[in-house]
Motif scaffolding. Structure first.
Motif, mmCIF file in Angstrom:
data_model
loop_
_atom_site.group_PDB
_atom_site.id
_atom_site.type_symbol
_atom_site.label_atom_id
_atom_site.label_comp_id
_atom_site.label_asym_id
_atom_site.label_seq_id
_atom_site.Cartn_x
_atom_site.Cartn_y
_atom_site.Cartn_z
ATOM 1 N N ASP A 48 -2.541 -0.403 10.043
ATOM 2 C CA ASP A 48 -1.970 0.170 11.264
ATOM 3 C C ASP A 48 -1.271 1.504 11.044
ATOM 4 O OD1 ASP A 48 -2.831 -1.914 12.884
ATOM 5 O OD2 ASP A 48 -1.050 -3.127 12.458
ATOM 6 N N SER A 49 -1.259 2.003 9.819
ATOM 7 C CA SER A 49 -0.512 3.234 9.558
ATOM 8 C C SER A 49 -1.167 4.426 10.261
ATOM 9 C CB SER A 49 -0.429 3.493 8.052
ATOM 10 O OG SER A 49 -1.705 3.757 7.501
ATOM 11 N N ARG A 50 -0.312 5.278 10.811
ATOM 12 C CA ARG A 50 -0.761 6.525 11.442
ATOM 13 C C ARG A 50 -0.155 7.688 10.656
ATOM 14 N NH1 ARG A 50 -3.028 5.768 16.559
ATOM 15 N NH2 ARG A 50 -2.668 3.680 17.441
ATOM 16 N N GLY A 51 -0.988 8.626 10.308
ATOM 17 C CA GLY A 51 -0.562 9.738 9.470
ATOM 18 C C GLY A 51 -1.068 9.622 8.055
ATOM 19 N N SER A 52 -1.449 8.417 7.635
ATOM 20 C CA SER A 52 -1.890 8.215 6.252
ATOM 21 C C SER A 52 -3.205 8.927 5.977
ATOM 22 C CB SER A 52 -2.010 6.724 5.940
ATOM 23 O OG SER A 52 -2.901 6.083 6.838
ATOM 24 N N TRP A 53 -4.133 8.870 6.917
ATOM 25 C CA TRP A 53 -5.429 9.515 6.710
ATOM 26 C C TRP A 53 -5.267 11.037 6.667
ATOM 27 C CZ3 TRP A 53 -9.669 7.589 4.823
ATOM 28 C CH2 TRP A 53 -10.875 8.275 4.936
ATOM 29 N N LEU A 54 -4.396 11.566 7.500
ATOM 30 C CA LEU A 54 -4.097 12.990 7.474
ATOM 31 C C LEU A 54 -3.491 13.370 6.129
ATOM 32 C CD1 LEU A 54 -3.614 15.817 8.699
ATOM 33 C CD2 LEU A 54 -1.528 14.897 9.760
ATOM 34 N N PHE A 55 -2.540 12.579 5.658
ATOM 35 C CA PHE A 55 -1.891 12.888 4.382
ATOM 36 C C PHE A 55 -2.898 12.819 3.237
ATOM 37 C CE2 PHE A 55 0.334 11.866 0.464
ATOM 38 C CZ PHE A 55 1.341 12.815 0.461
ATOM 39 N N GLU A 56 -3.782 11.820 3.232
ATOM 40 C CA GLU A 56 -4.763 11.704 2.150
ATOM 41 C C GLU A 56 -5.672 12.932 2.098
ATOM 42 O OE1 GLU A 56 -8.542 8.841 1.026
ATOM 43 O OE2 GLU A 56 -6.672 7.883 1.693
ATOM 44 N N ASP A 97 0.829 -1.212 0.000
ATOM 45 C CA ASP A 97 0.000 0.000 0.000
ATOM 46 C C ASP A 97 0.859 1.256 0.000
ATOM 47 O OD1 ASP A 97 -2.568 -1.263 0.008
ATOM 48 O OD2 ASP A 97 -2.312 -1.733 2.126
ATOM 49 N N ASN A 98 1.944 1.216 -0.759
ATOM 50 C CA ASN A 98 2.840 2.365 -0.796
ATOM 51 C C ASN A 98 2.235 3.510 -1.595
ATOM 52 O OD1 ASN A 98 5.745 3.389 -0.335
ATOM 53 N ND2 ASN A 98 5.401 3.745 -2.526
ATOM 54 N N SER A 99 2.434 4.734 -1.117
ATOM 55 C CA SER A 99 1.904 5.937 -1.757
ATOM 56 C C SER A 99 2.997 6.645 -2.538
ATOM 57 C CB SER A 99 1.320 6.883 -0.708
ATOM 58 O OG SER A 99 1.079 8.159 -1.262
ATOM 59 N N ARG A 100 2.829 6.728 -3.835
ATOM 60 C CA ARG A 100 3.769 7.472 -4.671
ATOM 61 C C ARG A 100 3.715 8.965 -4.330
ATOM 62 N NH1 ARG A 100 8.486 8.107 -7.021
ATOM 63 N NH2 ARG A 100 8.424 9.179 -9.028
ATOM 64 N N PRO A 105 -11.866 -3.406 9.087
ATOM 65 C CA PRO A 105 -10.942 -2.383 8.561
ATOM 66 C C PRO A 105 -10.555 -2.701 7.121
ATOM 67 C CG PRO A 105 -10.210 -3.243 10.685
ATOM 68 C CD PRO A 105 -11.286 -4.155 10.210
ATOM 69 N N ILE A 106 -10.395 -1.658 6.332
ATOM 70 C CA ILE A 106 -10.015 -1.816 4.927
ATOM 71 C C ILE A 106 -8.754 -1.004 4.658
ATOM 72 C CG2 ILE A 106 -10.717 -1.480 2.535
ATOM 73 C CD1 ILE A 106 -12.334 -3.635 3.954
ATOM 74 N N HIS A 107 -7.694 -1.676 4.236
ATOM 75 C CA HIS A 107 -6.456 -0.979 3.904
ATOM 76 C C HIS A 107 -6.483 -0.547 2.448
ATOM 77 C CE1 HIS A 107 -4.638 -4.621 1.876
ATOM 78 N NE2 HIS A 107 -5.563 -5.200 2.633
ATOM 79 N N GLY A 108 -5.546 0.325 2.073
ATOM 80 C CA GLY A 108 -5.528 0.887 0.736
ATOM 81 C C GLY A 108 -5.997 2.335 0.767
ATOM 82 N N ALA A 109 -6.042 2.958 -0.407
ATOM 83 C CA ALA A 109 -6.382 4.379 -0.471
ATOM 84 C C ALA A 109 -6.932 4.717 -1.847
ATOM 85 C CB ALA A 109 -5.151 5.234 -0.167
ATOM 86 N N VAL A 110 -7.352 5.960 -1.996
ATOM 87 C CA VAL A 110 -7.873 6.423 -3.274
ATOM 88 C C VAL A 110 -6.746 6.520 -4.299
ATOM 89 C CG1 VAL A 110 -9.805 7.672 -2.234
ATOM 90 C CG2 VAL A 110 -7.613 8.825 -2.551
ATOM 91 N N SER A 111 -7.124 6.492 -5.555
ATOM 92 C CA SER A 111 -6.156 6.459 -6.638
ATOM 93 C C SER A 111 -5.228 7.660 -6.635
ATOM 94 C CB SER A 111 -6.896 6.389 -7.978
ATOM 95 O OG SER A 111 -6.008 6.446 -9.065
ATOM 96 N N VAL A 137 -8.933 1.769 -2.905
ATOM 97 C CA VAL A 137 -10.258 1.648 -2.318
ATOM 98 C C VAL A 137 -10.842 3.057 -2.216
ATOM 99 C CG1 VAL A 137 -9.856 -0.496 -1.045
ATOM 100 C CG2 VAL A 137 -9.360 1.684 0.049
ATOM 101 N N THR A 138 -12.103 3.190 -2.572
ATOM 102 C CA THR A 138 -12.768 4.495 -2.577
ATOM 103 C C THR A 138 -13.959 4.440 -1.640
ATOM 104 O OG1 THR A 138 -12.111 4.836 -4.879
ATOM 105 C CG2 THR A 138 -13.862 6.249 -4.012
#
Length: 829
Positions: free
Chosen positions: A649-657, A598-601, A733-739, A747-748
């Motif tokens: 378990d990532s913390r900060g990812s939701w803030l960054f998104e 689930d790495n974010s470019r 819980p669902i891991h992943g993120a928007v495109s 995941v959207t």
């Protein structure tokens, strides 16, 4: 800068066989006599997670097993779909309810959906296609499979009874009924044209000439001159449609796909990662199965509900998948109308009369009684008139706009998937795509046992060569075509001059059907290292060998999406051994691990600059939109988010998104304040170096911090505490993120019937490895599980696997199937 730091992940699902029938061959589609199977008895063998392995002696039997099994899991979703394509939603559910005829959910009303499909049914569009010989009509084996599918579906319904259906969504519903073969073909056709439906349906069924109303009426339009009304400029029209298409694309289907050849595989000859981002609800859900006719076919994978074939999957020699392509499956024609009689239009200097059609549908009134709504719908030689695109008006004043859909005459897709299921190598795949031109709006990515990796954007494409576009685009059309070409993932839409018959899509003798682009002009690439696609155009299927193609198929030498960059870098770094994992080349284990990393470019490119901007805010304060926001708490949270991941378990990812969405603000990625702009000579690494001194960066972070605080969400919240869905009262819980943040596992989240769910995202994920000998090695996970029925044991079981980052080891050989500890057998006598 290292792209990733890998940490320990949850173990992969291990499905241990507890018994093996020694009389069975190690592989091959031989019927196990110990299971009591006869040659004329379609049989369903269920293994773990309710996955059916259907075996029969012919195509009709295979269809029967498929129809029975898919109805058992999803009869309410299927019955609702048959209700839609038969234009009866308003009759049973009322006219104001929501319908989902295209890619997305609840995009129109039941009434508009019914009018759209009733017009096609009145015109016998599907019946005419069924009657055509192959390749334009269904091949005999396809007809047999669909005939069997109807028998299997109806058998399940008869055995169960409408009043005993366990799914409350349709238990006892009057609209659940036995189906016909025509129902199945209509459903298939609706899926094939869904790339046009969301965009143009409302505009088609509400189109009315000046002075007339789209309200129920059988009267002809008045011949008096229309009242003057302001028309938007070509620039305004093009910009509004462009922006609407971009937003729609972000909210609809997508996919990633990676095919690896012999030079990129460790311990094998070829590998495929299939990662379609399809809807989690409704008719576009996928469903997993294995289909076997001994000696003829043996294919495993997933299909859209109600397709008795495998759309994405593998057989003994080939694995393939699809991604949504950058081809618009429709085009518009601007026709000049007579101001005194606006249902006449000019072609080659001669006025022609539009055709009118009275379309009526039954409608349930508030008191439960039935009435009928009738509308007059209009069409030209090019196709139906529309007066809006995604809600943006196309006024019917000086001119009107007609729609031509390249897939309206397409049932060839059924033949396409029938042949893909039996392909022997990637050359077979190319041949199938060229001789059917049935793929509706998808790329095809495949690998084979011989070590070849294929990318092909060979599909039903409008025959719009560059020269034809140059000659025939209107002023608005030129603006729209060029603007959409510059947007990643957005197909270039054409508006042609309908006053000239020569501007219609010409017939190419090399194409399968009139109006289609010559398949040999469509891009394809076969390599031994890798090819891939993440919904950008074909240009960088592999950056070492950029492709060229007609502009109607997408852009070249233009910025790639962050997800495309992530896919390419993932492939390159793994093959070169530069990603921090052991060795070089792909294995099943590291391919699965890389997807669920689930790495974010976006974080790779911009996090450090964002932290610097945060730390540089005077006293930690940013004044934005009239609010003085203290962002100092966000700085250490983002700085500590070193893995750049969107794991549970990532913390900060939701803030960054949330910050990233604020920064984008609907802009293309290259519009952000980068110090290094996009360079077509280095498209995978540019743009880069976000300007930490930009006020836009600080303002976006402040807006995100303010939004989360107002929502009561801690800035350091775990992703698992925010992004989750509820299944039968259990939050998963669902891991992943928007495109947009450049994560492969998309995941959207969104609201579905007032509840938080995933609307689009990773659906049927499959990883396949071929070796020189032996069966393919495969694992998969169906993110939303096999059944939409909350009372099914397979309503959320694979969803929990997906949540935990686990996969199902596939049972493909007869040995594997018989050894399943969960084996259940249903023989359809």
């Amino acid at each position: 800068m290292a792209r990733r730091r890998f940490r320990a992940r949850l173990p992969m699902a291990a499905l241990t066989a507890v018994a093996v029938l020694s009389t069975l061959a190690a592989s091959g589609p031989r019927v196990p006599e110990a299971a009591g199977l006869g040659p004329d008895k379609p049989t369903i063998r269920y293994t773990e997670y309710g996955i059916p392995h259907i075996i029969a002696s012919d195509w009709a039997g295979l269809g029967t097993g498929y129809g029975y099994a898919v109805a058992k899991d999803n009869i309410c979703t299927l019955a609702d779909t048959y209700l839609m394509v038969n234009a009866q939603r308003s009759r049973y559910l009322g006219p104001d309810g929501k319908a989902s005829p295209g890619e997305r959910q609840n995009t129109t009303t039941n009434l508009n959906s019914d009018l759209y499909f009733q017009r096609m049914n009145d015109d016998r569009v599907v019946e005419r296609l069924i009657d055509q010989p192959a390749p334009n009509g269904p091949e005999p084996e396809v007809k047999e499979a669909i005939r069997g599918y109807v028998q299997g579906y109806n058998r399940y319904l008869a055995e169960t009874g409408v009043n005993n259906i366990s799914d409350p969504a349709c238990r006892g519903a009057a609209w659940v009924r036995p189906i016909t073969e025509l129902d199945v073909y209509r459903h298939a056709h609706a899926e094939i044209i869904m790339g046009t439906a969301d965009v143009l349906l409302d505009g088609e069924v509400n189109a009315a000439p000046p002075g007339a109303s789209a309200a129920p009426s059988a009267k002809a339009p008045s011949a008096k001159a229309p009242s003057p009304s302001p028309s938007p400029s070509p620039e305004e029209t093009a910009t509004k449609i462009r922006d609407a298409l971009a937003v729609s694309r972000q909210q609809s289907m997508g996919s990633n796909a990676l095919a690896v050849g012999s030079q990129g595989v460790s311990g094998g000859t070829g590998m495929l990662l299939a990662n379609p981002h399809f809807p989690w609800q409704g008719k576009n859900r996928m469903w997993q199965s294995q289909l076997t006719i001994p000696g003829k076919a043996n294919v495993s994978g997933a299909s859209l509900l109600g397709f008795p074939a495998v759309n994405i999957g593998h057989n003994d020699d080939v694995a393939w998948t699809h991604t949504v392509a950058t081809v618009a499956p429709f085009g518009l024609f601007d026709v000049q109308v007579d101001p005194l009689n606006p249902t006449k239009y000019l072609v080659d200097g001669t006025w022609q009369q539009m055709t009118s059609q009275q379309v009526g549908v039954d409608v349930r009134k508030p008191d439960g009684s039935l009435g009928q709504v009738t509308r007059t719908l209009w069409a030209t030689r090019y196709g139906p008139i529309t007066t809006s695109v995604l809600g943006n008006p196309l006024p019917w004043v000086v001119s009107a706009h007609a729609v031509r859909d390249v897939n309206m005459d397409n049932l060839r897709a059924l033949n396409t998937w029938f042949h893909l299921d039996q392909a022997k190598d990637v050359n077979d795949v190319v041949n199938t795509l060229e001789t059917t031109e049935g793929v509706p709006f998808f790329n095809t990515i495949a690998t084979d046992r011989k070590g070849n990796a294929l990318y092909a954007d060979i599909q039903a494409t409008p025959n719009i060569t560059d020269a034809h576009a140059q000659s025939c685009l209107t002023m608005t059309g030129q603006l729209l075509f060029n603007q959409t070409l510059r947007l990643p993932n957005v197909p270039p839409v054409s508006i042609f001059d309908g006053k000239r018959s020569a501007c219609d899509w010409p017939h190419d003798p090399n194409a399968v059907a009139p109006g289609l682009l010559d398949p040999h002009k469509q891009p394809r690439l076969i390599r031994s290292d890798f090819v891939g696609n993440a919904n950008d155009s074909a240009w960088l299927a592999n950056p070492a060998q950029p492709l060229s193609f007609p502009r109607v198929m997408g852009d070249t030498a233009a910025p790639r999406s962050l997800r495309t960059q992530e896919l390419i870098l993932t492939a390159q770094n793994r093959i070169n051994g530069n990603d921090g994992l052991p060795g070089r080349g792909f294995t099943p284990e590291n391919m699965r691990q890389l997807l669920f990393a689930d790495n974010s470019r976006a974080a790779d490119l911009a996090l450090n600059a964002t932290v610097s901007a945060c730390q540089g805010a005077p006293f930690g304060l940013v004044l934005v939109d009239g609010n003085l926001v203290n962002v100092s708490e966000a700085c250490p949270i983002l700085a500590a988010w070193k893995d750049h991941d969107f794991t549970a378990d990532s913390r900060g990812s939701w803030l960054f998104e949330n910050y990233w969405f604020q920064l984008l603000g609907g802009q293309a990625i290259e519009k952000l304040p980068w110090r290094v702009p996009f360079d077509a000579k280095d498209p995978v690494h540019t743009p880069n170096s976000l300007d930490s001194g930009s006020s836009a960066v600080r303002d976006a972070l402040a807006r995100a911090v303010l939004a989360l605080r107002n929502a009561g969400v801690p800035l350091n919240a775990r992703l698992a505490d925010i992004q989750k869905i509820t299944r039968n009262g259990e939050q998963i819980p669902i891991h992943g993120a928007v495109s947009e943040v450049g994560v492969l596992n998309v995941v959207t989240p969104g609201l579905v019937d007032g509840k938080l769910d995933i609307t689009f995202g990773s659906s049927f994920i499959q990883q396949v490895r071929f070796t020189a000998e032996g069966p393919p090695q495969t694992s998969s996970v169906l993110a939303y599980s096999q059944s939409a029925n909350p009372n099914s044991p397979h309503y959320a079981d694979q969803t929990k696997l997906f949540s935990a980052g686990q996969w199902v080891t596939e049972r493909f050989t007869e040995n594997d199937i018989a050894a399943s500890p969960a084996l259940e057998i249903k023989v359809l006598d």
